[in-house]
Scaffold this active site. Structure first.
Site, PDB file in Angstrom:
ATOM      1  N   SER A  11       0.846  -1.210   0.000  1.00 41.47           N
ATOM      2  CA  SER A  11       0.000   0.000   0.000  1.00 41.47           C
ATOM      3  C   SER A  11       0.880   1.258   0.000  1.00 41.47           C
ATOM      4  O   SER A  11       0.537   2.253  -0.647  1.00 41.47           O
ATOM      5  CB  SER A  11      -0.973   0.003   1.179  1.00 41.47           C
ATOM      6  OG  SER A  11      -0.292   0.118   2.397  1.00 41.47           O
ATOM      7  N   ASN A  12       2.004   1.214   0.673  1.00 46.80           N
ATOM      8  CA  ASN A  12       2.909   2.377   0.636  1.00 46.80           C
ATOM      9  C   ASN A  12       3.495   2.561  -0.751  1.00 46.80           C
ATOM     10  O   ASN A  12       3.559   3.682  -1.267  1.00 46.80           O
ATOM     11  CB  ASN A  12       4.020   2.234   1.678  1.00 46.80           C
ATOM     12  CG  ASN A  12       3.555   2.640   3.055  1.00 46.80           C
ATOM     13  OD1 ASN A  12       3.382   3.820   3.340  1.00 46.80           O
ATOM     14  ND2 ASN A  12       3.310   1.652   3.917  1.00 46.80           N
ATOM     15  N   LEU A  72      16.770  -8.351   5.730  1.00 51.28           N
ATOM     16  CA  LEU A  72      17.859  -7.437   6.082  1.00 51.28           C
ATOM     17  C   LEU A  72      18.774  -7.265   4.880  1.00 51.28           C
ATOM     18  O   LEU A  72      18.941  -8.189   4.075  1.00 51.28           O
ATOM     19  CB  LEU A  72      18.657  -8.013   7.255  1.00 51.28           C
ATOM     20  CG  LEU A  72      17.925  -8.002   8.591  1.00 51.28           C
ATOM     21  CD1 LEU A  72      18.792  -8.625   9.666  1.00 51.28           C
ATOM     22  CD2 LEU A  72      17.544  -6.578   8.978  1.00 51.28           C
ATOM     23  N   ASN A  85      13.669   3.884   4.996  1.00 48.53           N
ATOM     24  CA  ASN A  85      12.659   2.909   5.438  1.00 48.53           C
ATOM     25  C   ASN A  85      11.562   3.619   6.220  1.00 48.53           C
ATOM     26  O   ASN A  85      11.766   4.701   6.752  1.00 48.53           O
ATOM     27  CB  ASN A  85      13.341   1.865   6.335  1.00 48.53           C
ATOM     28  CG  ASN A  85      12.398   0.753   6.741  1.00 48.53           C
ATOM     29  OD1 ASN A  85      11.579   0.288   5.937  1.00 48.53           O
ATOM     30  ND2 ASN A  85      12.476   0.319   7.992  1.00 48.53           N
ATOM     31  N   HIS A  87       8.761   2.797   9.379  1.00 46.71           N
ATOM     32  CA  HIS A  87       8.542   1.831  10.462  1.00 46.71           C
ATOM     33  C   HIS A  87       7.336   2.274  11.290  1.00 46.71           C
ATOM     34  O   HIS A  87       7.222   3.455  11.638  1.00 46.71           O
ATOM     35  CB  HIS A  87       9.804   1.774  11.329  1.00 46.71           C
ATOM     36  CG  HIS A  87       9.709   0.777  12.432  1.00 46.71           C
ATOM     37  ND1 HIS A  87       9.908  -0.578  12.241  1.00 46.71           N
ATOM     38  CD2 HIS A  87       9.399   0.927  13.746  1.00 46.71           C
ATOM     39  CE1 HIS A  87       9.742  -1.211  13.387  1.00 46.71           C
ATOM     40  NE2 HIS A  87       9.429  -0.325  14.313  1.00 46.71           N
TER      41      HIS A  87
HETATM   42  C1  GRF Z   1       4.056  -0.616   6.933  1.00 46.57           C
HETATM   43  O1  GRF Z   1       3.294  -0.596   8.090  1.00 46.57           O
HETATM   44  C2  GRF Z   1       5.455  -0.140   7.215  1.00 46.57           C
HETATM   45  O2  GRF Z   1       5.523   0.738   8.276  1.00 46.57           O
HETATM   46  C3  GRF Z   1       6.172  -1.427   7.557  1.00 46.57           C
HETATM   47  O3  GRF Z   1       5.596  -2.393   6.741  1.00 46.57           O
HETATM   48  C4  GRF Z   1       4.267  -2.036   6.421  1.00 46.57           C
HETATM   49  C5  GRF Z   1       4.142  -2.133   4.930  1.00 46.57           C
HETATM   50  O4  GRF Z   1       2.813  -2.029   4.522  1.00 46.57           O
HETATM   51  N1  GRF Z   1       7.597  -1.278   7.359  1.00 46.57           N
HETATM   52  P1  GRF Z   1       2.424  -2.002   2.975  1.00 46.57           P
HETATM   53  O5  GRF Z   1       2.977  -3.275   2.356  1.00 46.57           O
HETATM   54  O6  GRF Z   1       3.036  -0.787   2.371  1.00 46.57           O
HETATM   55  O7  GRF Z   1       0.928  -1.981   2.936  1.00 46.57           O
END
Ligand code: GRF
Length: 171
Positions: A11-12, A72, A85, A87
């Protein structure tokens, strides 16, 4: 060249692309990741590499964006490519896996997201941006995760755009 690495839903990744960041390549280590379908829909070239994912990052890469990448990266890789990244906690609290679960378990009333540069440690690199949200009494891992993701979807593109603009200015 900008490369995005992701292992899951994506989704990101999707929001980053839709907000206009020119992602040249998606790399995933997960053969069944939903992010692959998103790359196809968005017309972004992709590579599925269960093991040698690092080897698929082109030499000319100027920025690696991790968006839910669950592996990693090597010391060599990190020193070669600027890697960023996102988080789902306020680092340095709740590093590593299941950060939302860890936060709920600790009973924090405020949590959020952190965008940070990647170094050799796990979620230890220098912090670029943090955004907070409140934890409601009624929040479950799922509702809190969703709340944080919503914030991620606007924050990650904004921060990336600023970084790219800054870099272009310096050239
Ligand atoms: C997000 O919550 C991000 O913070 C973490 O992994 C998740 C990825 O979500 N690192 P998506 O695959 O982008 O929906």
């Amino acid at each position: 060249m900008i490369v995005c690495m992701a292992s899951g839903e994506g989704s990101n990744f999707e929001h980053i692309v839709r907000e206009g960041i020119k992602v040249d390549l998606l790399i995933t280590n997960n053969t069944t990741a939903e992010v692959i379908r998103k790359a196809i829909r968005l017309n972004i070239p992709y590579v599925i590499a269960v093991k040698d994912y690092e080897a698929h990052v082109p030499e000319s890469t100027e920025l690696v964006i991790l968006a839910g990448f669950m592996k990693l990266l090597s010391k060599d890789f990190i020193s070669k490519f600027p890697t960023i990244n996102i988080h789902p906690s306020l680092l340095p609290s709740f590093r590593g896996m299941n950060a939302v679960r860890q936060s709920l378990k600790a009973g924090v009333k405020v949590t959020g997201l952190t965008i940070h540069w990647v170094d050799e440690g796990i979620d230890t690199g220098s912090i670029v941006e943090q955004v907070t949200c409140r934890v409601a009494e009624s929040d479950t891992e799922e509702t809190l995760q969703n709340k944080i993701k919503k914030l991620e979807h606007t924050t990650y593109p904004r921060v990336l755009k600023d970084l790219i603009k800054l870099k272009e200015k310096r050239l």
